[in-house]
Enzyme design. Structure first.
Site, PDB file in Angstrom:
ATOM      1  CG  ASP A 235      44.087  38.119  23.409  1.00  0.00           C
ATOM      2  OD1 ASP A 235      42.817  38.396  24.203  1.00  0.00           O
ATOM      3  OD2 ASP A 235      44.577  37.494  23.238  1.00  0.00           O
TER       4      ASP A 235
ATOM      5  CG  HIS B  59      42.344  35.673  26.346  1.00  0.00           C
ATOM      6  ND1 HIS B  59      43.070  35.930  25.415  1.00  0.00           N
ATOM      7  CD2 HIS B  59      42.520  34.042  26.685  1.00  0.00           C
ATOM      8  CE1 HIS B  59      43.887  34.492  25.161  1.00  0.00           C
ATOM      9  NE2 HIS B  59      43.707  33.724  25.972  1.00  0.00           N
TER      10      HIS B  59
ATOM     11  CB  SER C 184      46.496  32.162  25.624  1.00  0.00           C
ATOM     12  OG  SER C 184      45.424  31.783  24.369  1.00  0.00           O
TER      13      SER C 184
END
Length: 381
Positions: free
Chosen positions: A138, A170, A327
């Site tokens: 990520d 994220h 996600s």
């Protein structure tokens, strides 16, 4: 006087020639750079014994610049102009030349999703993900967060070399859903005792080249990860990316990938890559009422669903926040895989996947819901 005029004329001519030559060189340089793009050059399997130096020569001889040669994929990342692409496609040692696409993150107090997938039932039995290594491929993980236990990692983003800094937040959010600690602060992860590894392949804008992702997956293979979480994807397929994902799975790793946030489009699949590859577990998103999120991609490649709406998790700087997206659903599945492996350490990745899919709670048409909502309590029986 005539000699002076001749000298002036000669000087003017030389200046003109130099100026024209320089302008032509500049124009050529500008033209070349403007057409150069990033590609992945794959070599034929019959050429697997070809040395790295020879592969580099094949690309360099066509005017290309090699950026990276991969370990498990018989290919190299390179910068090429249009002429080099055409010449390489004709080279007998080259299997394919594909654009090095860009993938993006799929992003939109104890999180409801933990209970929704029945994780507390395993926690109460003492199974919390101990001795299971999870690679979060990520944007990095903020390792200073007091609610996270980050054991290692690596960065493959050339301009951002620290995997423990997360400019987009994220990766840190994803990590918390997988394994936020069971302590007196913040949130609880699906598998709170699992070991997190920050594998940075997305920059602070949330984007990353496919070649960076390939590097990240290769790192996970080489470092014996048990589970890979990829809350990212792109609309374009890649032979090299599929090859390394397949290699990860054949190496025994459970690979979970976000299906995408493209919603549905009639009978056409909107599932992105790498989730679209058969070897991955493609994860869609539902809300707290088990209704499919409107943004969740649909298609025959969809495998399972998990909570992905208003998911509360860790953020950089020791903070917390709620995000939406497939996600956010995917780390529920990665965390569930870690829980199962902590209870059944001898199970193969194929067994873990089969249990997650075969025990999922049916929610509706598989095109939109896959096998249904994961139930880790049932899967670990």
């Amino acid at each position: 006087m005539r000699s002076k005029k001749l000298w002036i004329s000669l000087l003017f001519a030389l200046t003109l020639i130099f100026t024209m030559a320089f302008s032509n060189m500049s124009a050529q340089a500008a033209g070349k750079s403007s057409t150069e793009k990033k590609y992945i050059v794959g070599f034929k399997q019959t050429m697997s014994a070809m040395s790295s130096a020879k592969k580099k020569d094949v690309i360099s001889e066509k005017g290309g610049k090699v950026q990276k040669q991969f370990k498990y994929v018989n290919a190299a990342a390179a910068t090429l102009d249009e002429k080099a692409v055409k010449e390489l496609k004709k080279d007998p040692s080259v299997a394919y030349v594909e654009e090095d696409h860009i993938a993006h993150e799929y992003a939109q107090s104890v999180p409801y999703g933990i209970s929704q997938i029945k994780a507390p039932a395993l926690h109460s039995q003492g199974y919390t993900g101990s001795n299971v290594k999870v690679a979060v491929i990520d944007s990095g993980i903020d390792s200073s967060h007091p609610d996270l236990n980050v054991r290692g990692g690596a960065s493959f983003v050339p301009s951002e070399t620290n995997p423990y800094q997360d400019g987009s937040s994220h990766g840190t959010h994803v990590a918390g859903t997988i394994a936020a600690l069971n302590n007196s602060i913040g949130v609880l992860g699906v598998s709170p005792s699992a070991s997190l590894y920050a594998v940075k392949v997305l920059d602070s804008t949330g984007s990353g080249q496919y070649s960076w992702i390939i590097n990240g997956i290769e790192w996970a293979i080489s470092n014996n990860m048990d589970v890979i979480n990829m809350s990212l994807g792109g609309p374009s397929g890649s032979t090299a990316l599929k090859t390394v994902v397949d290699k990860a799975v054949s190496s025994g790793i459970v690979v979970a990938a976000a299906a995408g946030n493209e919603g549905s489009s009639g009978s056409s699949s909107t599932v992105g890559y790498p989730a679209k590859y058969p070897s991955t577990i493609a994860v869609g998103a539902v809300n707290s009422s088990n209704q499919r999120a409107s943004f969740s991609s649909a298609g025959s490649e969809l495998d399972v669903m998990a909570p992905g709406v208003s998911i509360q998790s860790t953020l950089p700087g020791g903070t917390y926040g709620a995000y939406n997206g497939t996600s956010m659903a995917t780390p529920h599945v990665a965390g569930a895989a870690a829980l199962i492996l902590s209870k059944h350490p001898t199970w193969t990745n194929a067994q873990v996947r089969d249990r997650l899919e075969s025990t999922a709670t049916y929610l509706g048409n598989s095109f939109y819901y896959g096998k249904g909502l994961i139930n880790v309590q049932a899967a670990a029986q």
